[in-house]
Write a protein that holds these residues in place. Sequence first.
Motif, PDB file in Angstrom:
ATOM      1  N   ARG A   4       0.830  -1.206   0.000  1.00  0.00           N
ATOM      2  CA  ARG A   4       0.000   0.000   0.000  1.00  0.00           C
ATOM      3  C   ARG A   4       0.867   1.260   0.000  1.00  0.00           C
ATOM      4  O   ARG A   4       0.619   2.205  -0.745  1.00  0.00           O
ATOM      5  CB  ARG A   4      -0.943  -0.020   1.203  1.00  0.00           C
ATOM      6  CG  ARG A   4      -2.036   1.050   1.155  1.00  0.00           C
ATOM      7  CD  ARG A   4      -3.004   0.902   2.309  1.00  0.00           C
ATOM      8  NE  ARG A   4      -4.137   1.796   2.188  1.00  0.00           N
ATOM      9  CZ  ARG A   4      -5.241   1.538   1.505  1.00  0.00           C
ATOM     10  NH1 ARG A   4      -5.370   0.391   0.863  1.00  0.00           N
ATOM     11  NH2 ARG A   4      -6.239   2.424   1.434  1.00  0.00           N
ATOM     12  N   ARG A   5       1.893   1.274   0.838  1.00  0.00           N
ATOM     13  CA  ARG A   5       2.776   2.440   0.897  1.00  0.00           C
ATOM     14  C   ARG A   5       3.509   2.656  -0.409  1.00  0.00           C
ATOM     15  O   ARG A   5       3.657   3.799  -0.872  1.00  0.00           O
ATOM     16  CB  ARG A   5       3.766   2.252   2.070  1.00  0.00           C
ATOM     17  CG  ARG A   5       4.869   3.321   2.181  1.00  0.00           C
ATOM     18  CD  ARG A   5       4.337   4.728   2.094  1.00  0.00           C
ATOM     19  NE  ARG A   5       3.278   5.004   3.053  1.00  0.00           N
ATOM     20  CZ  ARG A   5       2.532   6.091   3.036  1.00  0.00           C
ATOM     21  NH1 ARG A   5       2.714   7.000   2.084  1.00  0.00           N
ATOM     22  NH2 ARG A   5       1.585   6.273   3.946  1.00  0.00           N
TER      23      ARG A   5
ATOM     24  N   ALA B 101       2.333   6.602  -6.986  1.00  0.00           N
ATOM     25  CA  ALA B 101       1.268   7.325  -7.693  1.00  0.00           C
ATOM     26  C   ALA B 101       1.114   8.758  -7.218  1.00  0.00           C
ATOM     27  O   ALA B 101       0.452   9.560  -7.879  1.00  0.00           O
ATOM     28  CB  ALA B 101      -0.058   6.581  -7.511  1.00  0.00           C
ATOM     29  N   GLY B 102       1.716   9.096  -6.070  1.00  0.00           N
ATOM     30  CA  GLY B 102       1.604  10.452  -5.566  1.00  0.00           C
ATOM     31  C   GLY B 102       0.207  10.782  -5.058  1.00  0.00           C
ATOM     32  O   GLY B 102      -0.266  11.906  -5.244  1.00  0.00           O
ATOM     33  N   ILE B 103      -0.459   9.810  -4.436  1.00  0.00           N
ATOM     34  CA  ILE B 103      -1.792  10.032  -3.876  1.00  0.00           C
ATOM     35  C   ILE B 103      -1.772   9.779  -2.377  1.00  0.00           C
ATOM     36  O   ILE B 103      -0.791   9.274  -1.853  1.00  0.00           O
ATOM     37  CB  ILE B 103      -2.848   9.120  -4.545  1.00  0.00           C
ATOM     38  CG1 ILE B 103      -2.505   7.643  -4.328  1.00  0.00           C
ATOM     39  CG2 ILE B 103      -2.956   9.419  -6.035  1.00  0.00           C
ATOM     40  CD1 ILE B 103      -3.579   6.685  -4.817  1.00  0.00           C
ATOM     41  N   ASP B 104      -2.878  10.156  -1.697  1.00  0.00           N
ATOM     42  CA  ASP B 104      -2.949   9.923  -0.260  1.00  0.00           C
ATOM     43  C   ASP B 104      -3.916   8.781   0.051  1.00  0.00           C
ATOM     44  O   ASP B 104      -4.550   8.218  -0.845  1.00  0.00           O
ATOM     45  CB  ASP B 104      -3.349  11.206   0.478  1.00  0.00           C
ATOM     46  CG  ASP B 104      -4.682  11.777   0.005  1.00  0.00           C
ATOM     47  OD1 ASP B 104      -5.570  10.990  -0.397  1.00  0.00           O
ATOM     48  OD2 ASP B 104      -4.857  13.007   0.034  1.00  0.00           O
ATOM     49  N   GLU B 105      -4.030   8.464   1.314  1.00  0.00           N
ATOM     50  CA  GLU B 105      -4.867   7.346   1.752  1.00  0.00           C
ATOM     51  C   GLU B 105      -6.333   7.536   1.352  1.00  0.00           C
ATOM     52  O   GLU B 105      -6.998   6.584   0.930  1.00  0.00           O
ATOM     53  CB  GLU B 105      -4.762   7.180   3.271  1.00  0.00           C
ATOM     54  CG  GLU B 105      -3.473   6.549   3.758  1.00  0.00           C
ATOM     55  CD  GLU B 105      -3.491   5.027   3.610  1.00  0.00           C
ATOM     56  OE1 GLU B 105      -4.508   4.472   3.133  1.00  0.00           O
ATOM     57  OE2 GLU B 105      -2.477   4.396   3.967  1.00  0.00           O
ATOM     58  N   GLN B 106      -6.840   8.748   1.497  1.00  0.00           N
ATOM     59  CA  GLN B 106      -8.242   8.996   1.163  1.00  0.00           C
ATOM     60  C   GLN B 106      -8.515   8.765  -0.319  1.00  0.00           C
ATOM     61  O   GLN B 106      -9.516   8.152  -0.690  1.00  0.00           O
ATOM     62  CB  GLN B 106      -8.645  10.420   1.553  1.00  0.00           C
ATOM     63  CG  GLN B 106     -10.114  10.731   1.252  1.00  0.00           C
ATOM     64  CD  GLN B 106     -10.503  12.141   1.652  1.00  0.00           C
ATOM     65  OE1 GLN B 106      -9.770  12.819   2.374  1.00  0.00           O
ATOM     66  NE2 GLN B 106     -11.654  12.591   1.179  1.00  0.00           N
ATOM     67  N   GLN B 107      -7.608   9.241  -1.171  1.00  0.00           N
ATOM     68  CA  GLN B 107      -7.787   9.050  -2.609  1.00  0.00           C
ATOM     69  C   GLN B 107      -7.763   7.564  -2.972  1.00  0.00           C
ATOM     70  O   GLN B 107      -8.564   7.103  -3.775  1.00  0.00           O
ATOM     71  CB  GLN B 107      -6.693   9.797  -3.375  1.00  0.00           C
ATOM     72  CG  GLN B 107      -6.831  11.310  -3.333  1.00  0.00           C
ATOM     73  CD  GLN B 107      -5.619  12.009  -3.926  1.00  0.00           C
ATOM     74  OE1 GLN B 107      -4.472  11.783  -3.505  1.00  0.00           O
ATOM     75  NE2 GLN B 107      -5.844  12.836  -4.919  1.00  0.00           N
ATOM     76  N   LEU B 108      -6.846   6.825  -2.367  1.00  0.00           N
ATOM     77  CA  LEU B 108      -6.759   5.389  -2.655  1.00  0.00           C
ATOM     78  C   LEU B 108      -8.022   4.674  -2.176  1.00  0.00           C
ATOM     79  O   LEU B 108      -8.555   3.801  -2.871  1.00  0.00           O
ATOM     80  CB  LEU B 108      -5.518   4.788  -2.002  1.00  0.00           C
ATOM     81  CG  LEU B 108      -5.312   3.279  -2.191  1.00  0.00           C
ATOM     82  CD1 LEU B 108      -5.362   2.888  -3.657  1.00  0.00           C
ATOM     83  CD2 LEU B 108      -3.987   2.838  -1.564  1.00  0.00           C
TER      84      LEU B 108
END
Length: 250
Positions: free
Chosen positions: A114-115, A121-128
């Motif tokens: 996950r990390r 991808a340069g995204i955060d947890e909420q986006q994923l």
Amino acid sequence: MSAQPARAYLGIGEVLARLRAEFPDVSVSKIRFLESEGLIEPARSPSGYRRFDAADVERLRYILTAQRDHYLPLRVIKERLVPPPPGAAGSSDDAAGPPAPAGAGAPGGGSLSRRQLLDAAGIDEQQLAELETFGLIRRVGRTYGRDAVGVASAAAVLGRHGVEARHLRAVRAAAEREISLIEQVVAPTLRQRNPEAREQAGRTAREIAAWTMRLHGALIEAALAEAGFPGDSLALPGTGYDPPAGGTSA
């Protein structure tokens, strides 16, 4: 006769000639954009022309490969390109080229944690989490396939334009319909149940997929022109396949 310079430099046209066989969509404007974003820093002649050396060309090749094959956003690529400080571990290997994109050597044929996916991808947890909620990204156990990087990176760029994960359900549904069509086409070949037939079915499926993406791009291009939106032709990197100029493979 004056002595030749110790380093051989290339003009921007010569750089394009070296790269276009591998990256057909590369252009002068693309290279200038990468320079404006700080990813490359070619030297300048006294008259102001860009002068590229072998290291510049390899740097460009790495950037273009990272975009096409690993779907990395420019911000992440730029971070990967930052050289280690002098004397740092591994600095003696710099001549071999920039470091490989995150996940390229991950275990399981490219599986990502996950990390690793978030960083690549340069995204955060909420986006994923939103992408998973709407079925755009799926986990296998605790890991993700390399394709997840492409989906997440594209979704991140679209998000900056106000396109949310929930809006992308239609794109996912369209992709699933296209896969259904491809499966129908190759089904007779697969029914032969031998390794050669399976390999042929795989080649045919990917060729149909590549041409479908090219058709999709052409239709979008035509619709944009009809709507009166100016701009350059669409660049569709990351297909993983460049269809032949005409006809299908034997």
